[in-house]
Design a protein around this motif. Structure first.
Motif: not given
Length: 168
Positions: A15-38
């Motif tokens: 959503v931040l990326g959509l608001a900024l019209n910038a590609p802030v979401l990219y594949p490496s953030l999936g495993p990062t999110a999982y690690l941060l939570v798990h």
């Protein structure tokens, strides 16, 4: 719960990326999110390790792209390109450099290795805009993860939860 909160972190960055019209979401953030939570209390999931790990991967990936001359090459997933031995060697250099620097600086964050590979395999063209967008996504996710950890919404030991296996 881990799946929902991890997905929520990805949603937040998206959503931040959509608001900024910038590609802030990219594949490496999936495993990062999982690690941060798990594994929220593990050192590799700290704000410092998350941000520094991905920055080191960005630098290492860009270094390998420059050294091996892939600045203007199509990414390996485009119809006009394919994986070559040169690209494999560039990937090895990028990942090796990322891991070496992260260990040396005590900033290990395993998901960052995928950032180096995304760059060197041509997942996006290396421009100042793309680099800043990726960095913004990493910082946003790391901040959100840190906030959740400090609010004790993640990282609560299993035996501290009201319902845990083995308790009647």
């Amino acid at each position: 719960r881990t799946a929902a909160v991890s997905a929520g972190l990805v949603l937040l960055v998206g959503v931040l990326g959509l608001a900024l019209n910038a590609p802030v979401l990219y594949p490496s953030l999936g495993p990062t999110a999982y690690l941060l939570v798990h594994d929220a209390n593990h050192r590799t999931a700290s704000f410092h390790n998350t941000v520094v790990g991905h920055v080191l991967a960005l630098v290492s990936g860009i270094f390998a792209v420059e050294v091996f001359g892939y600045q203007d090459a199509a990414g390996i997933f485009s119809p006009s390109a394919h994986l070559t031995m040169g690209r494999v060697v560039a990937a090895v250099v990028a990942l090796g450099l990322t891991v070496m620097l992260a260990l040396w600086l005590r900033a290990s964050h395993p998901p960052a290795g995928s950032t180096a590979l995304v760059i060197v395999l041509g997942g996006f063209r290396v421009t100042a805009h793309a680099v800043f967008a990726v960095a913004a996504g990493v910082v946003a996710m790391a901040l959100a993860g840190e906030l959740l950890r400090r609010l004790k919404l993640i990282g609560v030991p299993p035996d501290a939860s009201p319902i845990s296996p083995g308790r009647g």
